[in-house]
Design a protein around this motif. Structure first.
Motif, short mmCIF file in Angstrom:
data_model
loop_
_atom_site.label_atom_id
_atom_site.label_comp_id
_atom_site.label_asym_id
_atom_site.label_seq_id
_atom_site.Cartn_x
_atom_site.Cartn_y
_atom_site.Cartn_z
N LYS A 136 -5.45 5.31 -8.29
CA LYS A 136 -5.94 4.30 -7.49
C LYS A 136 -4.90 3.77 -6.87
O LYS A 136 -5.22 3.66 -5.24
N LYS A 137 -3.85 3.16 -7.08
CA LYS A 137 -2.88 2.58 -6.32
C LYS A 137 -2.27 3.56 -5.32
O LYS A 137 -1.91 3.28 -4.44
N ARG A 138 -1.99 4.83 -5.87
CA ARG A 138 -1.51 6.01 -4.92
C ARG A 138 -2.23 6.29 -3.96
O ARG A 138 -1.67 6.68 -2.87
N ASN A 139 -3.51 6.19 -4.04
CA ASN A 139 -4.52 6.58 -3.11
C ASN A 139 -4.59 5.61 -2.13
O ASN A 139 -5.10 5.85 -0.87
N THR A 140 -4.58 4.33 -2.33
CA THR A 140 -4.65 3.33 -1.33
C THR A 140 -3.39 2.74 -0.79
O THR A 140 -3.29 1.53 -0.42
N THR A 141 -2.31 3.14 -1.35
CA THR A 141 -0.94 2.41 -1.24
C THR A 141 -0.76 2.33 0.31
O THR A 141 -1.05 2.78 1.41
N ALA A 142 0.07 1.19 0.61
CA ALA A 142 0.76 0.94 1.98
C ALA A 142 2.08 1.14 1.91
O ALA A 142 2.78 0.55 1.18
N GLU A 143 2.74 2.00 3.00
CA GLU A 143 4.16 2.51 2.74
C GLU A 143 4.83 2.24 4.06
O GLU A 143 4.21 2.48 5.32
N ARG A 144 5.70 1.60 4.09
CA ARG A 144 7.05 1.34 5.16
C ARG A 144 7.61 2.64 5.84
O ARG A 144 7.88 3.57 4.66
N THR A 145 7.74 2.66 7.26
CA THR A 145 8.50 3.96 7.50
C THR A 145 10.02 3.58 7.35
O THR A 145 10.17 2.55 7.10
N LEU A 146 10.90 4.61 7.62
CA LEU A 146 12.23 4.35 7.64
C LEU A 146 12.76 3.36 8.48
O LEU A 146 13.71 2.75 7.99
N SER A 147 12.40 3.27 9.74
CA SER A 147 12.90 2.29 10.31
C SER A 147 12.50 0.66 10.50
O SER A 147 12.86 -0.10 10.71
N GLY A 148 11.48 0.81 9.18
CA GLY A 148 10.62 -0.46 8.97
C GLY A 148 9.83 -0.97 9.96
O GLY A 148 9.17 -2.30 9.72
N MET A 149 9.61 -0.36 11.09
CA MET A 149 8.72 -0.73 12.12
C MET A 149 7.05 -0.43 11.85
O MET A 149 6.30 -0.89 12.77
N GLY A 150 7.10 0.65 10.91
CA GLY A 150 5.66 1.31 10.91
C GLY A 150 5.16 1.04 9.43
O GLY A 150 6.05 0.90 8.40
N GLU A 151 3.91 1.18 9.48
CA GLU A 151 3.21 1.17 8.09
C GLU A 151 2.21 2.18 8.11
O GLU A 151 1.46 2.32 9.01
N LEU A 152 2.08 2.92 6.83
CA LEU A 152 1.08 3.94 6.73
C LEU A 152 0.03 3.34 5.60
O LEU A 152 0.46 3.00 4.40
N ARG A 153 -1.30 3.34 5.86
CA ARG A 153 -2.28 2.75 4.91
C ARG A 153 -3.09 3.91 4.90
O ARG A 153 -3.89 4.42 5.92
#
Length: 469
Positions: A136-153
Motif C-alpha cells: 500500500k505504501k509502495r503504491n501511494t508513495t510520493a517521491e522527490r526527483t533528483l533536482s529536488g524541484m519535482g515530486e511524483l505522486r
C-alpha cells in the motif's frame, strides 16, 4: 519576477498522467532546474510501467528532442529497426516486399516510462522497483526527483480543478488539494482534466463525443522461446535477410485481402526474442467490454474465452498470426476499439492556466504512427515555454495555436482514412494497397509525412525563443 501570472512563482506546475507526455514534460522542467512541479498518476506505482504490449514508432522530431535537446542516451534504450518486411495476411503470408527502414526506432510504453523515470529519480527508481515492502505504501508513495524541484505522486487521481487568473487549484480523489501555477492534462484519451475543461470552454450546442473509427484492435506481447520451433521459424522469416541470412530487426507488416481483410503489425522489443504485435479489423461497433486501465486506452485484458473467439476470427490468417495468438497467454493480450474525437475544433487550453497534451488533446488512431510522437512534442514545446517565457497565459496562447491544431487535424483525418483502407475488404482497395507498397519508391515508403506538424511546431518554438538546434 513579480507578475501575478508569472511562471516562476513558488506554485508548482501540476502534471496529470505519467505516460510519455507527462514524463517528458516533467523531465524538461527537471533539467531546467528552477521550476517546481508535481506529477500526479492515478495508477499505483507498481503499475505505472505496466507492460501491456503496446508500443510506439519514434519519428525523427521526437528522437531529436530526446537525443539532441535533452541529451538522453536513446540508442541504448530503444530498439532500432533496419528494414520493413511487408507480406500478405492470408495464405502463407507471402512476402510482398522488403525495404530499408532508414534507421527507424521504436519503444514499448513500459520501456519509455522506465527510461524517463530513471532520468527523473536516478537510483531511487531502481530501489522502488525492487522494494518488496508494504504494498500500500509502495503504491501511494510520493517521491522527490533528483533536482529536488519535482515530486511524483502515484495512486491518486484528479477529481476536478478551479482556475483563476492567479493560480489553479487541483482537487485530488483523496480529498487533498494542490495549488499550482499551471495544470497540464497528460492523462490520455479518457482524460479527467479534459472532461472538466470542456465543461468550461464549450458553448451551448457543442459536444465532446468520441468518434469510433470502426476498427477493433487486438495487441499482444509474445516471447518466442527456443522450444517453440514453429513460431521461431515463422518469426525469423520476417527478421532475417533471405539473401545473406543475417539478422535484420524488422518492422513486419501484413496487408489484408478481400477474403481475409485486416492489417497486422509486429516489432521486436528491446528484449531478445520478445515481440509486440497488433491486429486490426473492421468493426461496426466497439468491443462490448472495456476497462478504466488508461495504459490500455480503456481496452480489456482477454480471458481464455476471448482468446478462443479471437482464434476463431483468425482461423483464415497466415501461420505467423495464428501461431502468435496461440502462443500468447490470454492475459498478455488486449482488445480495444480505436477512437478519436468527433469535434476536432475544440481548444487545447483555457488560455489561462490549463492545457491538454497528447491524447488528452488530440487522440488519433495509430495508422499514421503519430500519437506518441505528438504527445512528446507537445510536452517538450509546452514545458520549454513554461521554463523560458514570462507568463502562463502567454505560453498557452503560443501552445494552442491555430496552425498547430490545423496540421494535427490533418494527420487525424488522414489516419482515419488510411485505417479504413487498411482493414477494407473491397477488392480494389486491397489491390491498390498491395500495388502501392510493392512499387512505391523506398524513400516514399519509409517517409514520415505525419511528422511534419511536429517538426514545424518545434521549429516555431526554437525560432520564438532563439534556441539553436
Amino acid at each position: 519576477m513579480t507578475n501575478k501570472d508569472s511562471t516562476t512563482t513558488t506554485n508548482p506546475i501540476i502534471i496529470v498522467g505519467a505516460g510519455p507526455a507527462g514524463l517528458l514534460a516533467a523531465l524538461v522542467l527537471e533539467q531546467h532546474g528552477s521550476v517546481p512541479f508535481v506529477l500526479i498518476e492515478r495508477a499505483a506505482l507498481s503499475k505505472v510501467c505496466s507492460n501491456t504490449g503496446s508500443g510506439f514508432d519514434l519519428a525523427s522530431t521526437a528522437m531529436s528532442i530526446m537525443k539532441d535537446s535533452l541529451g538522453l542516451p536513446i540508442e541504448d534504450a530503444f530498439p532500432r529497426y533496419d528494414r520493413m518486411h511487408i507480406a500478405t495476411l492470408d495464405g502463407n503470408g507471402g512476402t510482398i516486399r522488403t525495404a530499408p527502414s532508414v534507421g527507424m526506432y521504436g519503444a514499448s510504453r513500459s520501456t519509455m516510462q522506465h527510461f524517463f523515470l530513471q532520468a527523473l529519480l536516478g537510483e531511487k527508481w531502481k530501489e522502488i522497483q525492487n522494494d518488496d515492502g508494504d504494498e500500500k505504501k509502495r503504491n501511494t508513495t510520493a517521491e522527490r526527483t533528483l533536482s529536488g524541484m519535482g515530486e511524483l505522486r502515484c495512486g491518486v487521481g484528479v477529481s476536478g480543478y478551479e482556475e483563476t487568473d492567479e493560480h489553479v487549484t487541483v482537487q485530488l480523489e483523496d480529498g487533498t488539494e494542490i495549488v499550482g501555477a499551471a495544470l497540464l492534462g497528460c492523462d490520455g484519451i479518457h482524460s479527467s482534466v479534459r472532461r472538466h475543461m470542456m465543461s468550461q470552454v464549450t458553448e451551448e450546442g457543442e459536444d465532446d463525443q468520441y468518434n469510433f473509427c470502426n476498427i477493433s484492435c487486438w495487441w499482444g506481447k509474445t516471447e518466442v522461446t527456443k522450444d517453440d520451433e514453429v513460431l521461431q521459424k515463422l518469426v525469423n522469416e520476417t527478421q532475417t535477410d533471405s539473401a545473406t541470412g543475417a539478422r535484420k530487426p524488422s518492422i513486419a507488416t501484413m496487408l489484408g485481402t478481400r477474403k481475409v481483410p485486416g492489417s497486422f503489425y509486429m516489432i521486436p522489443t528491446e528484449h531478445e526474442n520478445v515481440y509486440n504485435w497488433a491486429l486490426c479489423m473492421s468493426a461496426r461497433d466497439p468491443p462490448t467490454k472495456s476497462s478504466d486501465d488508461l495504459t490500455r486506452r480503456g481496452g480489456f485484458v482477454l480471458d481464455d474465452a476471448d482468446k478462443k473467439q479471437l482464434q476463431q476470427v483468425a482461423r483464415g490468417f497466415c501461420p505467423l498470426v495464428r501461431q502468435l495468438i496461440q502462443e500468447t497467454p490470454s492475459d498478455k493480450m488486449t482488445n480495444v476499439g480505436l477512437f478519436d474525437r468527433k469535434n476536432l475544433d475544440l481548444p487545447y487550453s483555457t488560455n489561462k492556466r490549463v492545457a491538454l497534451l497528447g491524447d488528452a488533446a488530440h487522440p488519433q488512431s495509430p495508422f499514421m504512427g503519430q500519437g506518441c510522437n505528438m504527445a512528446l512534442v507537445d510536452a517538450y514545446v509546452l514545458a520549454t515555454r513554461l521554463c523560458r517565457q514570462s507568463t502562463v497565459s502567454e505560453v498557452l496562447r503560443a501552445y494552442d495555436s491555430t496552425s498547430r491544431r490545423a496540421s494535427v487535424n490533418e494527420v487525424i483525418r488522414f489516419s482515419r482514412q488510411f485505417g479504413n483502407y487498411s482493414v477494407s475488404n473491397h477488392w480494389f482497395t486491397c489491390w491498390a494497397m498491395r500495388m502501392s507498397v510493392k512499387y512505391m519508391p523506398a524513400s516514399r515508403l519509409t517517409a514520415d509525412d505525419g511528422d511534419r506538424s511536429n517538426h514545424d511546431f518545434v521549429k516555431e518554438l526554437h525560432d520564438d525563443l532563439g534556441i539553436v538546434g
